[in-house]
Design a protein around this motif. Sequence first.
Motif, PDB file in Angstrom:
ATOM      1  N   GLU A 318      58.982 -16.956 -11.375  1.00 37.15           N
ATOM      2  CA  GLU A 318      58.313 -16.368 -12.597  1.00 37.15           C
ATOM      3  C   GLU A 318      57.884 -17.758 -13.019  1.00 37.15           C
ATOM      4  O   GLU A 318      56.883 -17.520 -13.651  1.00 37.15           O
ATOM      5  N   LEU A 319      58.285 -18.882 -12.964  1.00 35.42           N
ATOM      6  CA  LEU A 319      57.845 -20.214 -13.429  1.00 35.42           C
ATOM      7  C   LEU A 319      56.412 -20.183 -12.773  1.00 35.42           C
ATOM      8  O   LEU A 319      55.328 -20.842 -13.355  1.00 35.42           O
ATOM      9  N   LEU A 320      56.410 -20.108 -11.375  1.00 37.17           N
ATOM     10  CA  LEU A 320      55.278 -20.317 -10.605  1.00 37.17           C
ATOM     11  C   LEU A 320      54.122 -19.277 -11.368  1.00 37.17           C
ATOM     12  O   LEU A 320      52.904 -19.756 -11.516  1.00 37.17           O
ATOM     13  N   SER A 321      54.565 -17.982 -11.376  1.00 34.57           N
ATOM     14  CA  SER A 321      53.669 -16.820 -11.958  1.00 34.57           C
ATOM     15  C   SER A 321      52.953 -17.432 -13.277  1.00 34.57           C
ATOM     16  O   SER A 321      51.868 -17.248 -13.485  1.00 34.57           O
ATOM     17  N   TYR A 322      54.022 -17.842 -14.226  1.00 36.68           N
ATOM     18  CA  TYR A 322      53.456 -18.477 -15.447  1.00 36.68           C
ATOM     19  C   TYR A 322      52.537 -19.420 -15.419  1.00 36.68           C
ATOM     20  O   TYR A 322      51.414 -19.580 -16.020  1.00 36.68           O
ATOM     21  N   LEU A 323      52.806 -20.590 -14.664  1.00 37.09           N
ATOM     22  CA  LEU A 323      51.815 -21.668 -14.645  1.00 37.09           C
ATOM     23  C   LEU A 323      50.364 -21.295 -13.926  1.00 37.09           C
ATOM     24  O   LEU A 323      49.515 -21.859 -14.093  1.00 37.09           O
ATOM     25  N   MET A 324      50.500 -20.299 -12.983  1.00 35.67           N
ATOM     26  CA  MET A 324      49.268 -19.681 -12.164  1.00 35.67           C
ATOM     27  C   MET A 324      48.356 -18.794 -13.053  1.00 35.67           C
ATOM     28  O   MET A 324      47.440 -18.404 -12.874  1.00 35.67           O
ATOM     29  N   ASP A 325      49.034 -18.260 -14.376  1.00 31.74           N
ATOM     30  CA  ASP A 325      48.413 -17.171 -15.224  1.00 31.74           C
ATOM     31  C   ASP A 325      46.955 -17.894 -15.706  1.00 31.74           C
ATOM     32  O   ASP A 325      47.015 -19.081 -16.029  1.00 31.74           O
ATOM     33  N   LYS A 326      46.049 -17.214 -15.827  1.00 32.41           N
ATOM     34  CA  LYS A 326      44.628 -17.685 -15.997  1.00 32.41           C
ATOM     35  C   LYS A 326      44.554 -18.128 -17.447  1.00 32.41           C
ATOM     36  O   LYS A 326      43.735 -19.205 -17.580  1.00 32.41           O
ATOM     37  N   ASP A 327      45.155 -17.432 -18.330  1.00 30.65           N
ATOM     38  CA  ASP A 327      45.339 -17.985 -19.555  1.00 30.65           C
ATOM     39  C   ASP A 327      45.810 -19.269 -19.932  1.00 30.65           C
ATOM     40  O   ASP A 327      45.707 -20.220 -20.490  1.00 30.65           O
ATOM     41  N   VAL A 328      47.118 -19.395 -19.160  1.00 33.52           N
ATOM     42  CA  VAL A 328      47.957 -20.672 -19.222  1.00 33.52           C
ATOM     43  C   VAL A 328      47.059 -21.856 -18.583  1.00 33.52           C
ATOM     44  O   VAL A 328      46.983 -22.841 -18.831  1.00 33.52           O
ATOM     45  N   GLN A 329      46.290 -21.562 -17.415  1.00 37.03           N
ATOM     46  CA  GLN A 329      45.694 -22.464 -16.773  1.00 37.03           C
ATOM     47  C   GLN A 329      44.390 -22.902 -17.559  1.00 37.03           C
ATOM     48  O   GLN A 329      44.040 -24.169 -17.629  1.00 37.03           O
ATOM     49  N   TYR A 330      43.687 -22.044 -18.238  1.00 37.37           N
ATOM     50  CA  TYR A 330      42.657 -22.119 -19.183  1.00 37.37           C
ATOM     51  C   TYR A 330      43.273 -23.155 -20.285  1.00 37.37           C
ATOM     52  O   TYR A 330      42.248 -24.067 -20.395  1.00 37.37           O
ATOM     53  N   SER A 331      44.408 -23.098 -20.634  1.00 38.24           N
ATOM     54  CA  SER A 331      44.747 -23.827 -21.710  1.00 38.24           C
ATOM     55  C   SER A 331      44.800 -25.515 -21.322  1.00 38.24           C
ATOM     56  O   SER A 331      44.771 -26.157 -22.100  1.00 38.24           O
ATOM     57  N   THR A 332      45.070 -25.586 -20.041  1.00 36.40           N
ATOM     58  CA  THR A 332      44.894 -26.993 -19.499  1.00 36.40           C
ATOM     59  C   THR A 332      43.817 -27.729 -19.474  1.00 36.40           C
ATOM     60  O   THR A 332      43.756 -28.884 -19.111  1.00 36.40           O
ATOM     61  N   VAL A 333      42.547 -27.258 -19.473  1.00 39.02           N
ATOM     62  CA  VAL A 333      41.332 -27.904 -19.179  1.00 39.02           C
ATOM     63  C   VAL A 333      40.930 -29.076 -20.274  1.00 39.02           C
ATOM     64  O   VAL A 333      40.512 -30.007 -19.769  1.00 39.02           O
ATOM     65  N   GLU A 334      41.493 -28.655 -21.430  1.00 40.81           N
ATOM     66  CA  GLU A 334      41.186 -29.693 -22.329  1.00 40.81           C
ATOM     67  C   GLU A 334      41.782 -31.047 -22.053  1.00 40.81           C
ATOM     68  O   GLU A 334      41.620 -32.115 -22.365  1.00 40.81           O
ATOM     69  N   SER A 335      43.079 -30.886 -21.240  1.00 47.05           N
ATOM     70  CA  SER A 335      43.854 -32.037 -20.945  1.00 47.05           C
ATOM     71  C   SER A 335      43.355 -32.711 -19.580  1.00 47.05           C
ATOM     72  O   SER A 335      44.273 -33.425 -18.899  1.00 47.05           O
ATOM     73  N   GLY A 336      42.532 -32.301 -18.754  1.00 48.77           N
ATOM     74  CA  GLY A 336      42.101 -32.562 -17.807  1.00 48.77           C
ATOM     75  C   GLY A 336      42.424 -31.721 -16.322  1.00 48.77           C
ATOM     76  O   GLY A 336      42.297 -31.956 -15.034  1.00 48.77           O
ATOM     77  N   GLY A 337      42.983 -30.610 -16.911  1.00 47.17           N
ATOM     78  CA  GLY A 337      43.204 -29.570 -15.733  1.00 47.17           C
ATOM     79  C   GLY A 337      42.153 -29.119 -15.019  1.00 47.17           C
ATOM     80  O   GLY A 337      40.940 -28.956 -15.542  1.00 47.17           O
ATOM     81  N   VAL A 338      42.000 -28.704 -13.764  1.00 48.41           N
ATOM     82  CA  VAL A 338      41.129 -28.179 -13.148  1.00 48.41           C
ATOM     83  C   VAL A 338      41.391 -26.910 -12.218  1.00 48.41           C
ATOM     84  O   VAL A 338      42.085 -27.081 -11.048  1.00 48.41           O
ATOM     85  N   PRO A 339      41.658 -25.978 -12.957  1.00 49.34           N
ATOM     86  CA  PRO A 339      42.191 -24.551 -12.096  1.00 49.34           C
ATOM     87  C   PRO A 339      41.131 -24.053 -11.220  1.00 49.34           C
ATOM     88  O   PRO A 339      39.860 -24.398 -11.159  1.00 49.34           O
TER      89      PRO A 339
END
Length: 414
Positions: A318-339
């Motif tokens: 469930e945690l993996l699915s949550y972290l891989m969710d496209k909206d959750v990943q999109y939210s990380t871009v501002e902090s340097g995330g590269v989905p």
Amino acid sequence: MKRKSLCMILAGMMALSLTACGGNGGGDSAEASADGSTTMSIALRGGVYADVIKECLPAFEEEHNVTIDVQELSEEDLHTSVALNATSAEGAYDLVMVDGSWMAEYTEAGVLANLSDLGYELDDDIIEATTSICYVDDSVYLAPYYGNVTVLMMNKANVEEAGYTVDSVDSLEAVLDICEQAKANGKNGFLYRGDNQNNLVVDFLPILLSYGGWVVDEENQPTVNSDEFIDAMNYYVELIGTGEAQVKDDLVASIDNGTATMGVAWPGWYTPTADSAADYIAMSGKATSDAEAFASNVYGIWCLGVPENSQNKELATELLSYLMDKDVQYSTVESGGVPCRYSSLQDEEVLAKYPQYEVVCKALETGVYRPVIAEWTEFYTTLGSEMDNIINGAKTVEEGLNDAQTELEELMAR
């Protein structure tokens, strides 16, 4: 292969505890506390890769009444700690970050749980090429989380002084020309990471690919004394002669402040803006401007997996699915995330603020994983040692690569 590289690592490291490698011991990974909440433990690659995950955890913790203990480790310690954890019947970790190059040895040793059996599948928004090492047969064992892929970082002013623009650097020939001019101007040209064999080899791989070479053939047999490899190594020796070896942080700082001109980098290291002194591009894959273009951008993707011995696989999934969710990943871009997701990397608002993600997306679409072989750690150690002999002048290019070929053939025959 009869050889079990991971088992060799474990045999050599068994005297170390998980605590020494940054783990939290060998007890249950999911424990109920007095207030009825659950405690989980996850092992992540330290740096921005862990930072963008940590910022997403509070919402999951609140929704699931969970406390998540995060272990942030160096690449080497993460590799070893996850391996050691796999030797326990009851694992210390519920979720782990995995470099793609570890997949074969982890699969051989049964380190990872079958995510398909746990109800998780990859979706079509994920860039397909990044998923190639995530499967065993038709089952998913890893999810590509952070889209690390090699890029060519350069100081814009130094490049312009040499008569180029960032967008006009279209071949290795141009890279060498710029770096030679920078050296003539009293600055470092090309920087490389010579602090360990892994970094030395990985930094070189995009250049090798641009010459049409690779480290193994289709049957995973070594090809490090091929004509293409020799040509690439001769070029590399000339290129790094315009600069010097530096560790990651110094490399980034030197290119940013203009005391150096170019180096192989990763998106997670630096976020260029319109006003920043440095920028990066995907390498063209061409040795010269009129040469054939090869896929030359090397993956360093950090994937997520659930250990086979996790005591809480369903919640971990469930945690993996949550972290891989496209909206959750999109939210990380501002902090340097590269989905590794089109919905993030092709988003108009993202590109308006971070135009470099167009470059990253293209590089991820045509990237190349390091060989998925159980012997990769020993492979790059051997190759990197001989490359170091060449760079330091202890051996000629041909001598070093022929010696490496002999040693690697023996390794792969065990």
